[in-house]
Design a protein around this motif. Structure first.
Motif, PDB file in Angstrom:
ATOM      1  N   VAL A  81      45.649 100.418   7.451  1.00  0.00           N
ATOM      2  CA  VAL A  81      46.483  99.566   6.597  1.00  0.00           C
ATOM      3  C   VAL A  81      47.493  98.800   7.440  1.00  0.00           C
ATOM      4  CG1 VAL A  81      48.326  99.615   4.848  1.00  0.00           C
ATOM      5  CG2 VAL A  81      46.198 100.887   4.486  1.00  0.00           C
ATOM      6  N   ASN A  82      48.149  99.483   8.378  1.00  0.00           N
ATOM      7  CA  ASN A  82      49.139  98.838   9.239  1.00  0.00           C
ATOM      8  C   ASN A  82      48.520  97.659   9.982  1.00  0.00           C
ATOM      9  OD1 ASN A  82      51.732  98.612  10.446  1.00  0.00           O
ATOM     10  ND2 ASN A  82      50.931  99.642  12.268  1.00  0.00           N
ATOM     11  N   SER A  83      47.344  97.849  10.518  1.00  0.00           N
ATOM     12  CA  SER A  83      46.677  96.787  11.258  1.00  0.00           C
ATOM     13  C   SER A  83      46.207  95.663  10.324  1.00  0.00           C
ATOM     14  CB  SER A  83      45.490  97.356  12.037  1.00  0.00           C
ATOM     15  OG  SER A  83      44.981  96.397  12.920  1.00  0.00           O
ATOM     16  N   LEU A  84      45.626  96.030   9.193  1.00  0.00           N
ATOM     17  CA  LEU A  84      45.174  95.013   8.238  1.00  0.00           C
ATOM     18  C   LEU A  84      46.330  94.112   7.796  1.00  0.00           C
ATOM     19  CD1 LEU A  84      42.825  97.211   6.014  1.00  0.00           C
ATOM     20  CD2 LEU A  84      42.102  95.225   7.342  1.00  0.00           C
ATOM     21  N   LYS A  85      47.451  94.733   7.436  1.00  0.00           N
ATOM     22  CA  LYS A  85      48.591  93.957   6.960  1.00  0.00           C
ATOM     23  C   LYS A  85      49.261  93.167   8.078  1.00  0.00           C
ATOM     24  CE  LYS A  85      51.199  95.817   3.670  1.00  0.00           C
ATOM     25  NZ  LYS A  85      51.996  96.825   2.932  1.00  0.00           N
TER      26      LYS A  85
END
Length: 138
Positions: A81-85
């Motif tokens: 999630v951190n990378s996607l966002k």
């Protein structure tokens, strides 16, 4: 286990894990157009590939998006999630879309919160029943 072409194999495991993610724009402002959503689809697919994951489904509205991601057990959902966002926020802002630039200020595209729900496979009740029916050795 039934034959399923979606089941994936790792070096020491067999898995089929999906997560449903929902990301909301900062202040829930409606900033997404069809063009932005199409760009996000490509960005998210690329990030998923870097995590040895697969973006199975993606769509959204003007203020939020839904992702269905098939991911391996070695991947932490929070890291994904951190990378996607982070990557999507940076790339969408670099592309300087007027709808985003006019309604959001600062460096944030996304609200800091998100929804993550596990999904796929058999319902919990079926799994619970299967486990209860195991024959414990005497």
């Amino acid at each position: 286990m039934r034959d399923n072409k979606d089941i994936r194999h790792g070096r020491h495991c067999v898995f089929l894990m999906h997560v449903h993610l929902v990301f909301i724009t900062k202040y829930r402002h409606g900033v997404f157009t069809k063009e932005v959503i199409d760009d996000l689809r490509a960005i998210f697919a690329s990030v998923c590939k870097d995590f040895e994951s697969e973006l199975v489904e993606f769509d959204g509205e003007d203020d939020h998006v839904h992702l269905l991601v098939n991911y391996p057990p070695k991947v932490s959902v929070s890291a994904l999630v951190n990378s996607l966002k982070g990557v999507s926020s940076r790339m969408i802002r670099q592309r300087n879309y007027p709808s985003v630039r006019e309604k959001l200020w600062g460096a944030a595209l996304w609200s800091p919160s998100y929804f993550a729900g596990s999904c796929g496979g058999a319902p919990i009740a079926v799994i619970r029943q299967y486990i209860e029916q195991q024959q414990t050795p005497h």
